[in-house]
Design a protein around this motif. Structure first.
Motif, mmCIF file in Angstrom:
data_model
loop_
_atom_site.group_PDB
_atom_site.id
_atom_site.type_symbol
_atom_site.label_atom_id
_atom_site.label_comp_id
_atom_site.label_asym_id
_atom_site.label_seq_id
_atom_site.Cartn_x
_atom_site.Cartn_y
_atom_site.Cartn_z
ATOM 1 N N ILE A 1 0.869 -1.181 0.000
ATOM 2 C CA ILE A 1 0.000 0.000 0.000
ATOM 3 C C ILE A 1 0.905 1.230 0.000
ATOM 4 N N ILE A 2 0.884 1.980 -1.084
ATOM 5 C CA ILE A 2 1.792 3.123 -1.216
ATOM 6 C C ILE A 2 1.068 4.456 -1.092
ATOM 7 N N ASN A 3 -0.257 4.415 -0.972
ATOM 8 C CA ASN A 3 -1.021 5.641 -0.728
ATOM 9 C C ASN A 3 -2.319 5.261 -0.032
ATOM 10 N N VAL A 4 -2.671 6.044 0.980
ATOM 11 C CA VAL A 4 -3.922 5.830 1.714
ATOM 12 C C VAL A 4 -4.705 7.131 1.736
ATOM 13 N N ASN A 5 -5.978 7.047 1.404
ATOM 14 C CA ASN A 5 -6.865 8.206 1.504
ATOM 15 C C ASN A 5 -7.270 8.379 2.965
ATOM 16 N N GLU A 6 -6.935 9.525 3.545
ATOM 17 C CA GLU A 6 -7.236 9.769 4.955
ATOM 18 C C GLU A 6 -8.473 10.639 5.148
ATOM 19 N N ALA A 7 -9.265 10.796 4.103
ATOM 20 C CA ALA A 7 -10.498 11.573 4.218
ATOM 21 C C ALA A 7 -11.526 10.799 5.046
ATOM 22 N N PRO A 8 -12.308 11.457 5.898
ATOM 23 C CA PRO A 8 -13.315 10.761 6.693
ATOM 24 C C PRO A 8 -14.563 10.388 5.894
ATOM 25 N N ILE A 9 -14.783 11.101 4.791
ATOM 26 C CA ILE A 9 -15.938 10.853 3.922
ATOM 27 C C ILE A 9 -15.438 10.581 2.512
ATOM 28 N N VAL A 10 -15.947 9.526 1.888
ATOM 29 C CA VAL A 10 -15.588 9.242 0.497
ATOM 30 C C VAL A 10 -16.858 9.072 -0.324
ATOM 31 N N TYR A 11 -16.703 9.273 -1.622
ATOM 32 C CA TYR A 11 -17.806 9.076 -2.556
ATOM 33 C C TYR A 11 -17.487 7.926 -3.493
ATOM 34 N N GLN A 12 -18.511 7.329 -4.018
ATOM 35 C CA GLN A 12 -18.337 6.219 -4.942
ATOM 36 C C GLN A 12 -17.396 6.646 -6.072
#
Length: 324
Positions: free
Chosen positions: A300-311
């Protein structure tokens, strides 16, 4: 032909002789308030001949971690070379840095507009001056970036494939990861390649954020490259990590299949097995919880740390195959 002692560097009409230090302020345009906006170009030259290295950050104004890396290279006096010349531009896109925005005020991404045009848009004019005033003097460059839109990049360098010299430099930099990625048309890296500047692109952390570990890895990697080129002061010490750099030739994004609250349980840089649980996406009412599982094994070389995601949002960047 001039001897090494007579070599002259002139940027924006200002000459920097061997042994000199000078800060040159690039002023392409004023703010709309008529306030002058100057981009400092910090030049340190040794009396001894050697390569010229450019250390730059802030091409995207919201990628603050790269700015911190170059700042530390200056404050720790790493930019004072034993031989050759080191040019530092801590903030290329000062306009975006002021507003903590990725783009220039004209809405353009500077990293898609090279080689630029001296009579074009604001971003295009700046790209033109950078390419024609600074880069002709440069042999090697390290440009520091961070992940955008809440996406945290593991510390990595990116190099074009099938380039043995860049591969050797990446080995020396010794980041935890190295990604082979083709140069994008209009990018700073592509422009450098076309004029023979050998560039490493460093990615680490995320926008509007400072991370001590990413900063340390960027600083230490730069020191190793400068030492390799015979430019690092004898007062500076280098540290060689025990772990080898992991090279990745193929990778892909895992995208959210549902919108909702994003609960990641996966650490960036970790190795994941196929089918392993990475995260859950839930509704805010406690009725629905979707599992996100890895489609393949990889890092895993990138992780989205946003609390809300969209499809459809990119939530993880994963290597598809471990390659040497």
């Amino acid at each position: 032909m001039n001897s090494p002692e007579q070599k002259i560097i002139t940027i924006l009409g200002e000459t920097i002789l061997p042994g000199e230090s000078k800060t040159i302020n690039m002023e392409i345009a004023k703010l709309h308030t008529m306030t002058p906006l100057k981009i400092p170009i910090i030049v340190e030259r040794s009396k001894l001949d050697g390569p010229t290295v450019l250390l730059s950050a802030g091409l995207h104004g919201d990628e603050i971690n790269g700015v911190e890396i170059v700042r530390q290279l200056i404050t720790q006096k790493i930019n004072k070379p034993k031989t050759g010349t080191i040019i530092c531009i801590p903030v290329i896109n000062v306009f975006g840095f002021i507003n903590q925005k990725r783009e220039f005020p004209d809405g353009r991404d500077l990293n898609r507009i090279f080689p630029g045009n001296k009579s074009g848009s604001l971003a295009s004019r700046f790209a033109y001056h950078l390419l024609n005033e600074v880069l002709p003097h440069v042999d090697y460059a390290i440009d520091f970036h961070a992940g955008g839109a809440s996406r945290f990049n593991v510390s990595q360098v990116r190099i074009a494939p099938n380039n043995s010299e860049l591969k050797s430099l990446a080995d020396v930099f010794h980041a935890p990861f190295a990604l082979y990625s083709k140069n994008i048309a209009g990018s700073y890296r592509n422009a450098c390649e076309k004029i023979g500047v050998k560039m490493l692109l460093f990615e680490g952390g995320k926008s509007i954020d400072l991370n001590e570990e990413v900063t340390r890895q960027g600083v230490e990697g730069s020191k190793r490259v400068l030492s390799h080129l015979g430019m690092l002061s004898d007062l500076q010490k280098i540290i060689i990590p025990d772990d080898e750099t992991i090279y990745i030739k193929k990778s892909s994004w895992i995208r959210a299949k549902y919108s909702g609250m994003f609960h990641s349980i996966t650490k960036v840089g970790s190795y994941i097995e196929k089918g392993q649980l990475l995260a859950t996406i839930s509704d805010p009412y406690g009725k629905i919880e979707h599992k996100v599982k890895s489609p393949n094994s990889g890092y895993i070389i990138n992780v989205n740390e946003a609390p809300i995601v969209y499809q459809g949002d990119a939530i993880y960047h994963i290597s598809n195959k471990l390659e040497e």
